[in-house]
Design a protein around this motif. Structure first.
Motif, PDB file in Angstrom:
ATOM      1  N   SER A 124      56.751  49.458  11.046  1.00 56.46           N
ATOM      2  CA  SER A 124      55.349  49.347  10.660  1.00 56.46           C
ATOM      3  C   SER A 124      54.871  50.715  10.203  1.00 56.46           C
ATOM      4  N   ASP A 146      53.083  40.458  10.277  1.00 56.50           N
ATOM      5  CA  ASP A 146      53.216  41.245  11.514  1.00 56.50           C
ATOM      6  C   ASP A 146      52.815  42.698  11.289  1.00 56.50           C
ATOM      7  N   ASP A 147      51.736  42.906  10.542  1.00 62.50           N
ATOM      8  CA  ASP A 147      51.200  44.244  10.236  1.00 62.50           C
ATOM      9  C   ASP A 147      52.173  45.120   9.466  1.00 62.50           C
ATOM     10  N   LYS A 148      53.116  44.500   8.745  1.00 63.68           N
ATOM     11  CA  LYS A 148      54.085  45.248   7.950  1.00 63.68           C
ATOM     12  C   LYS A 148      54.093  44.726   6.522  1.00 63.68           C
ATOM     13  N   LYS A 152      49.398  53.813  11.574  1.00 66.65           N
ATOM     14  CA  LYS A 152      47.988  53.448  11.436  1.00 66.65           C
ATOM     15  C   LYS A 152      47.145  54.715  11.383  1.00 66.65           C
ATOM     16  N   ASN A 167      61.725  41.462   7.724  1.00 74.33           N
ATOM     17  CA  ASN A 167      60.457  41.859   8.346  1.00 74.33           C
ATOM     18  C   ASN A 167      60.548  42.225   9.824  1.00 74.33           C
ATOM     19  N   MET A 199      50.972  41.197   4.034  1.00 72.68           N
ATOM     20  CA  MET A 199      51.430  41.826   5.265  1.00 72.68           C
ATOM     21  C   MET A 199      51.802  40.724   6.264  1.00 72.68           C
TER      22      MET A 199
END
Length: 114
Positions: A109, A36-38, A112, A104, A34
């Motif tokens: 994303s 950048d949280d992606k 959550k 990216n 992952m």
């Protein structure tokens, strides 16, 4: 071994060389990196899983070892699996990971969980 540890090490080394901050997550029976949280790039069995710009998807599928990602009977546009023969050489792996990192910042994303 659920995924190719050597390939995972090659990805780690590449990301470290480029000073890319990443987080590793085990998912989909493999390992995902992952950024950048992606979801950016990963390893599923012996294949490289790549998240690329959907605009480049059809062109990238023409590359050696590339195939559509299909886990559920449905093709996931923007995700390309690359078989080992398409990433044997370091420059081939470099090119694929760079495609992932280039996309990216544009990638959405995932939602959550609360």
């Amino acid at each position: 071994m659920a995924y190719d540890e050597h390939l995972a090490d090659r990805i780690r080394q590449w990301l470290k060389t480029k000073n890319t901050t990443y987080l590793e997550k085990k998912m989909m029976g493999g390992l995902c990196f992952m950024v950048d949280d992606k979801m950016c790039v990963g390893v599923v069995k012996n294949d490289l899983m790549t998240r690329v710009n959907p605009e480049d998807y059809e062109t990238l599928l023409q590359q050696p070892g590339a195939k559509a990602m299909n886990f559920t009977g449905r093709t996931m546009k923007g995700f390309v699996m690359v078989e080992p023969q398409g990433i044997d050489m370091d420059d081939e792996l470099d090119t694929w990971i760079q495609h992932c990192l280039d996309f990216n910042p544009l990638a959405k994303s995932s939602k959550k969980k609360k």
